[in-house]
Design a protein around this motif. Structure first.
Motif, short mmCIF file in Angstrom:
data_model
loop_
_atom_site.label_atom_id
_atom_site.label_comp_id
_atom_site.label_asym_id
_atom_site.label_seq_id
_atom_site.Cartn_x
_atom_site.Cartn_y
_atom_site.Cartn_z
N MET A 153 -3.90 -6.75 -4.36
CA MET A 153 -4.17 -7.60 -3.20
C MET A 153 -5.63 -7.54 -2.75
O MET A 153 -5.99 -8.04 -1.68
N ARG A 155 -7.44 -5.26 -1.52
CA ARG A 155 -7.62 -4.69 -0.19
C ARG A 155 -8.85 -3.82 -0.08
O ARG A 155 -9.32 -3.55 1.03
N ARG A 161 -11.46 -9.38 2.34
CA ARG A 161 -10.66 -9.05 3.53
C ARG A 161 -11.30 -9.61 4.80
O ARG A 161 -10.60 -10.08 5.70
N ASP A 207 -0.53 0.12 1.92
CA ASP A 207 -0.28 -0.64 3.15
C ASP A 207 -0.08 0.35 4.30
O ASP A 207 0.84 0.22 5.09
N ASP A 229 3.79 -1.36 -1.55
CA ASP A 229 2.48 -1.75 -2.07
C ASP A 229 1.78 -0.62 -2.81
O ASP A 229 0.56 -0.70 -3.04
#
Length: 306
Positions: A153, A155, A161, A207, A229
């Protein structure tokens, strides 16, 4: 009307959960089933007062459920705080199309629900920092990280982000729960020009925010939940909690227990802290979760503070 991102594709009721569990795990037949919590991706039930079962709400959560079943039993013995260890694993069927699992419950309440004063979070912060130091051990990544995806993702990428956070803040403003903050805007604008930290990836929770750290009645850390995650990524992905959940002496205690964090990793962690806090705040404001909203808005302020 736009469908919320967290809207379920399959809503599991307590009645359906009871049926699915009884069909597959005979020793739990007749055990009382009660809804415990609901998130974006999973619905959680307490079974027989002892077991917690997680059922996916959306198809996107299924790979994470499969990773939890495979990885958590390997990670648990290596970590200083309790994490769920799946004891029951349910296969897809005509009654429910996705896998689900059950583990012995970890007694505790979400940090977002307890909301201890910032000045009383030092012991909690220190335990969390020590937990992440163990989780981020490169040896653990070599031993157990081989089958995990690499930051799927993005992150750890502050530019990505930050770009996704402005819209969240606009939504909070439209909902009437947030007034534009120059410090937050300035930090996100600067983050648009940053690159992801370098270094070898480690195993990360993926997460780790204020809903996934559980507190015991005395305010100390009780466990870390919701590992859907879990992946390998830069440690910044988990260190976001140091900046969204803690400030002042508590953050110092976290970092003292964890170890040095270089500037580029700190910047990525702070940016993700802003992104996750804004996302949680929008979810909370839209679903009437007052405690989560207050904690998430506080996280926005902490993330750009000392």
């Amino acid at each position: 009307m736009t469908t919320p991102e967290w809207a379920p594709e399959h809503e599991v009721t307590a009645e359906l959960a009871s049926t699915l569990i009884a069909q597959r795990f005979h020793e739990l037949r007749g055990a009382p089933v009660e809804r415990l919590a609901t998130g974006w991706d999973n619905t959680v039930f307490l079974v027989g007062g002892e077991w917690v079962f997680r059922f996916p709400r959306r198809r996107i959560a299924v790979p994470g459920v499969e990773r939890e079943i495979a990885v958590l039993p390997v990670l648990a013995p290596r970590l200083p705080l309790p994490v769920p260890v799946p004891r029951f694993a349910g296969e897809p069927s005509d009654d429910f199309p996705w896998p689900f699992w059950g583990a012995r419950t970890i007694r505790g309440r979400e940090l977002a629900d307890v909301r201890p004063p910032d000045g009383e979070r030092a012991a909690l912060a220190a335990a969390t920092g020590a937990f992440l130091r163990a989780l981020h051990d490169p040896v653990l990544a070599r031993d157990a990280g081989g089958g995990l995806p690499l930051d799927p993702m993005d992150r750890a990428d502050p530019a990505i982000r930050a770009g996704r956070t402005f819209g969240r803040l606009d939504a909070l403003t439209a909902l009437g729960v947030w007034k534009r903050d120059e410090a937050v805007t300035a930090y996100l604008t600067e983050a648009l020009g940053r690159t992801a930290p370098g270094g070898d990836p480690v195993i990360v929770h993926g997460d780790l925010h204020v809903r996934h750290l559980l507190l015991a009645p005395d305010g100390r850390a009780a466990g870390v939940i919701d590992w859907g995650d879990v992946c390998v990524a830069d440690p910044a992905v988990d260190l976001s909690l140091a900046y969204a959940g803690f400030t002042g002496a508590a953050r110092e205690a976290f970092l003292a227990a964890y170890g040095p964090v270089p500037p580029e990793r700190e910047a990525a962690a702070r940016t993700l802290a802003l992104n996750l806090s804004a996302t949680l705040a929008e979810y909370a404001a839209s679903t009437g979760r007052k405690a989560l909203l207050a904690e998430s808005l506080a996280g926005l302020r902490r993330a750009v503070g000392e």
